[in-house]
Design an enzyme around this catalytic site. Structure first.
Site, PDB file in Angstrom:
ATOM      1  N   THR A   1       0.838  -1.195   0.000  1.00 16.23           N
ATOM      2  CA  THR A   1       0.000   0.000   0.000  1.00 16.23           C
ATOM      3  C   THR A   1       0.875   1.248   0.000  1.00 16.23           C
ATOM      4  OG1 THR A   1      -1.547   1.340   1.292  1.00 16.23           O
ATOM      5  CG2 THR A   1      -0.138  -0.117   2.533  1.00 16.23           C
TER       6      THR A   1
ATOM      7  N   SER B   1      -2.579   3.454  10.203  1.00 16.12           N
ATOM      8  CA  SER B   1      -3.551   2.577  10.873  1.00 16.12           C
ATOM      9  C   SER B   1      -2.864   1.244  11.138  1.00 16.12           C
ATOM     10  CB  SER B   1      -4.776   2.336   9.983  1.00 16.12           C
ATOM     11  OG  SER B   1      -4.435   1.465   8.908  1.00 16.12           O
TER      12      SER B   1
ATOM     13  N   TYR C   1      -3.853  -1.557   9.996  1.00 17.41           N
ATOM     14  CA  TYR C   1      -3.759  -2.192   8.681  1.00 17.41           C
ATOM     15  C   TYR C   1      -2.496  -1.762   7.942  1.00 17.41           C
ATOM     16  CZ  TYR C   1      -4.042  -2.102   3.649  1.00 17.41           C
ATOM     17  OH  TYR C   1      -3.705  -2.190   2.330  1.00 17.41           O
ATOM     18  N   HIS C   2      -2.301  -0.455   7.821  1.00 19.15           N
ATOM     19  CA  HIS C   2      -1.112   0.026   7.105  1.00 19.15           C
ATOM     20  C   HIS C   2       0.167  -0.436   7.804  1.00 19.15           C
ATOM     21  CE1 HIS C   2      -4.155   3.017   5.649  1.00 19.15           C
ATOM     22  NE2 HIS C   2      -3.560   2.756   4.508  1.00 19.15           N
TER      23      HIS C   2
ATOM     24  N   LYS D   1       1.419  -3.754   6.723  1.00 14.70           N
ATOM     25  CA  LYS D   1       2.136  -3.770   5.442  1.00 14.70           C
ATOM     26  C   LYS D   1       3.575  -3.289   5.620  1.00 14.70           C
ATOM     27  CE  LYS D   1      -1.577  -4.748   2.752  1.00 14.70           C
ATOM     28  NZ  LYS D   1      -1.807  -5.530   1.547  1.00 14.70           N
TER      29      LYS D   1
END
Lengths: 397, 397
Positions: free
Chosen positions: A145, A187, A189-190, A193
Site C-alpha cells: 500500500t 492505521s 492495517y497500514h 504492510k
C-alpha cells in the site's frame, strides 16, 4: 504460467484471477472466504450482488471454457496444507492478496486490531516459510500500500518506488546509502504492510526468495472486461464506512441522493488506481520478477493523485449532490501534498485508465443500477482511531 | 512502583525481578515457562541448576521477606486474561522480556521460525492493545537487540541510539530528517525485534503509549547480587549451540576442556553487557520513561565491544585452552567493525561491569563449579541459516 492467487475471492483478487485466466495462465484461487464472513459480522453487503465462489468459477468456465480451481485454505493458520499445496501444485508464482485490507476495520476494536496483525503477519510469514521449505523457486507478488510511506514526509521530493537514497553524516564525510523508505503507517492495517516489508527483505536476503511488493493507491471502479461478461461474475463494490473506498463511496452516495461525506477538511491528497489497471499491473509484475538474491522489487501501483475535496466537488457538480463535511475519525494530517514516482509500470507498458474515462461508467452501470441495495445506516464512517473521538450521526434514514 | 515482568522466569527476566524487588518495587512475574519447555524440546539444561518458579519466589521471600507474585500466562495467546490483569493490578510499568530470544533457535526449522514470529509479534502487539484497552497510563520497557541495526552499515559513523539523522535530497535542496535507524536483521529472531519497533512507533503515535526500547548487546555473566544469595535463586547459564551466548560458551568450554568454538573467522565484532548491568539498565529505564505523545525512547544497552576471536584468544590464554575455528552456520559478514553510541545510560548513572572485573568470577564460580553438568553433544552449534550449510561434527564425546 501456473499461478496461485491467495485472497482470490476478494475485491482485487477476483478480477485478477479472471484476468490471468483469460490471458492463458493456469489459475488457482486460495481463499478462506474471510471477506464474506466480515460482511456478515458488519451486517453489510457489497453494493453489487456477489455469487458464491463455486458458482463464480463455474460461470467463468461456462463462458470461457477455462477452469479456475478453488481451494478453501486459511493462509494464516493452515501452514502444513500450504506447504503440501506448493509441493503438489509447483506454481511458478504466488500472488498474495490474502490480507485484511480495510484501515477502519483494523481500528474498530482490540479484536479487529489483533485479527489484522495476526492474519496479515502470520499469512505473509507462512507464505515465505512455505516457499523456503518447498525448495521451489516460486516468485511472490504481494499487494502492499502507498500508506507504508506516510504522507508529506519528504517535502518536495517525490515518493520513490520503495527505496530512498539518503546521505548519512559520518566523521569521514557524507555516506550515500539506499534505504527502504522510512515507514509512517496511519492505521494498524497500514502498519501490517510495513511489517510485511521487513519480512520480505529478510527472506530475500537470507533465502533468495524473489519478491515483488506493489504499493497500491486507493482502488476505484468495479468492473474489468472479464467481470463484466456475466452479472454472476461481477466484482465487489464496498460502500460502507469501513470497507468502502472514498471515490466509490462518492459515486454510491450520489446515486442514492446521500450527501458526499468528506471527513475533515478533505485536504488529504491520495493516490488512485482503477481496478482495471490493478489487474494489468499484477500481470506486468508477474512477467518481470526480480532474480533470486536481488532485493525486493517495489513498484508504486498508482496512476493519478487527487485531493479528496476536489474529488467530492467533481462528483458534486456532475451529479448535483451536496457535500457534507464531517468530523475526521482518523488521526492524519488535515492537508497534505502528494508527489509519487510511478515510472516503473509506465515503462513496462501500463496505459492508465483516467478518472475522466471511468467515472461516468461507474456512476451509471454500478451506482444507479444497484442503488436500491444500499443500507443508509452503513454510509457514515463510525470507526474512530482513538476512543472518544467524535463521529457524525447518520445523515439519511 | 508496581511492575509486571513479562518473561520474568528467563535469563534476563529473573534477575531483573529480584533486583527490582530488592529495590523496593512491587513485582509480579508473568511467564508461561516457555524457556523451560524449550529446554525439554532441545534435550538440554542450563549449566546452573534452575529450581521451579514457585520454589524460586518462596526462597526469595524466605531470605528477604519480600513477595514476588507469579502468574502463568501466555502473552501471545491469552489476551483477555492480560487485559483483566492490567485492569485489576493497575501496574505503573510493564517490563517486556516475553520473547523467544535465540537467533539459532529461530532458524532451526519452519516450526521454530513460525513460533518465533507468532510468539514475539503477537505478544508485543497484545501488550500494546491491552494497555490501550485498559485506558491506564502504563509505561512499557521492552528488551530489543543491537541486532536490529545490522553491522557495518554506517561506515565510520557510530550507531546512534535508535534514531539516525539523514539528509534527503529534494528539488529544493537537502532536507534533514530523523529516522528510525534502518534495520538489517541477521535472523528471524532479530527480524521480530525490527517488527516490534514498528509496532511501538505506531502505538506511541496513535495512542500515546509510553515505550522505551532497549537495544541490548550480547549478555554474559550469570549472577547478580540477588541471584547469588542462595543457590536456589541462581540464574540460568545456557551453553548449548542454540541458546548459549558466545562469551559464556567460551567460559564453559574452557572449564570442561573443550576447544573454544569460533564460527567463521571470529572477525565478527559484537557489543556486550554483563547481566548485572542489564538489571541496572532496566531500573534506570523504568525511572526515566518518555512522556505520552513522545516518540519511543531508545537506549543502546551495551557496555563494551569485542571481536569474537579476540575474546577467544583472551580466554584461551587465561585458561590454556585451544581454539577451534569451525564453519559459520550463520549468514553474516565474516569481519566487521562496530562503533556504538552508549551515552544515555552512562549519563543516567550506569557504572559498567568490565570484562576484566567479571571474567575470573564466572570462570571459577560457574564454569568450574558446574562443569560436570555439561552435555558435550550440545556444544557445537548445529543450526544453519540455509538448508545444506556445512556444520562441524562434535569435537568431544
Amino acid at each position: 504460467m501456473n499461478v496461485l492467487i491467495l485472497g482470490g475471492d476478494g475485491f482485487c483478487g477476483w478480477p485478477t484471477a479472471l484476468h490471468l485466466s483469460q490471458a492463458g495462465h493456469d489459475v488457482t484461487i486460495v481463499d478462506n472466504l474471510s471477506r464474506r464472513f466480515i460482511d456478515v459480522e458488519l451486517e453489510v453487503e457489497s453494493l453489487t450482488p456477489i455469487r458464491p465462489i463455486h458458482e463464480r468459477v463455474a460461470v467463468w468456465e461456462e463462458h470461457t471454457g477455462k477452469q479456475i480451481r478453488f481451494i478453501n485454505l486459511d493462509l494464516a493458520h493452515e501452514y502444513d496444507r500450504l506447504v503440501t499445496l506448493l509441493v503438489d501444485d509447483r506454481p511458478d508464482a504466488v500472488v498474495h492478496f490474502a490480507e485484511q485490507r480495510a484501515a477502519p476495520y483494523s481500528m474498530r476494536s482490540a479484536a479487529t486490531k489483533r485479527y489484522t496483525v495476526d492474519n496479515n503477519v502470520s499469512g505473509t510469514h507462512n507464505l515465505l516459510c512455505a516457499v523456503v521449505e518447498s525448495g521451489l523457486d516460486i516468485a511472490i507478488v504481494h499487494l502492499g500500500t502507498m500508506g507504508v510511506y506516510g504522507y508529506g514526509w519528504s517535502g518536495s521530493a517525490p515518493i520513490p518506488e520503495g527505496y530512498l537514497t539518503v546521505n548519512v553524516p559520518t566523521p569521514d564525510g557524507e555516506l550515500e546509502r539506499e534505504i527502504l523508505h522510512p515507514s509512517n503507517p496511519g492505521s494498524v492495517y497500514h502498519m501490517t504492510k510495513t511489517l510485511d516489508q521487513l519480512l520480505f527483505a529478510f527472506y530475500a536476503k537470507n533465502d533468495g526468495v524473489r519478491v515483488t511488493d506493489l504499493h497500491q493507491g486507493i482502488v476505484w471502479g468495479t468492473q474489468t472486461p472479464e467481470t463484466a461478461i456475466d452479472e454472476r461474475l461481477i466484482n465487489r463494490f464496498d460502500y460502507d464506512g469501513d470497507y468502502g473506498t472514498v471515490l466509490n463511496r462518492f459515486i454510491m452516495q450520489a446515486a442514492v441522493g446521500h450527501p458526499l461525506t468528506v471527513h475533515g477538511t478533505g485536504g488529504q491528497t491520495r493516490a488512485f488506481i482503477h481496478i482495471r489497471d490493478t489487474v494489468r499491473c499484477i500481470e506486468i509484475a508477474l512477467s518481470n520478477p526480480p532474480a533470486s538474491g536481488e532485493q525486493v522489487s517495489v513498484f508504486n501501483q498508482v496512476t493519478e493523485t487527487y485531493r479528496v475535496r476536489d474529488l467530492a466537488e467533481l462528483i458534486s457538480e456532475l451529479t448535483d449532490t451536496e457535500i457534507a463535511y464531517l468530523p475526521n475519525p482518523r488521526k492524519e494530517a488535515a492537508e497534505n501534498d502528494l508527489n509519487v514516482t510511478r515510472d516503473r509500470f509506465l515503462a513496462l507498458g501500463l496505459r492508465p485508465t483516467t478518472l475522466s474515462e471511468g467515472l461516468l461508467e461507474e456512476t451509471h452501470e454500478i451506482g444507479a443500477k444497484y442503488a436500491t441495495r444500499v443500507d443508509m445506516s452503513k454510509i457514515v464512517a463510525k470507526t474512530v482511531w482513538n476512543a472518544g473521538m467524535e463521529v457524525s450521526p447518520d445523515l439519511r434514514r
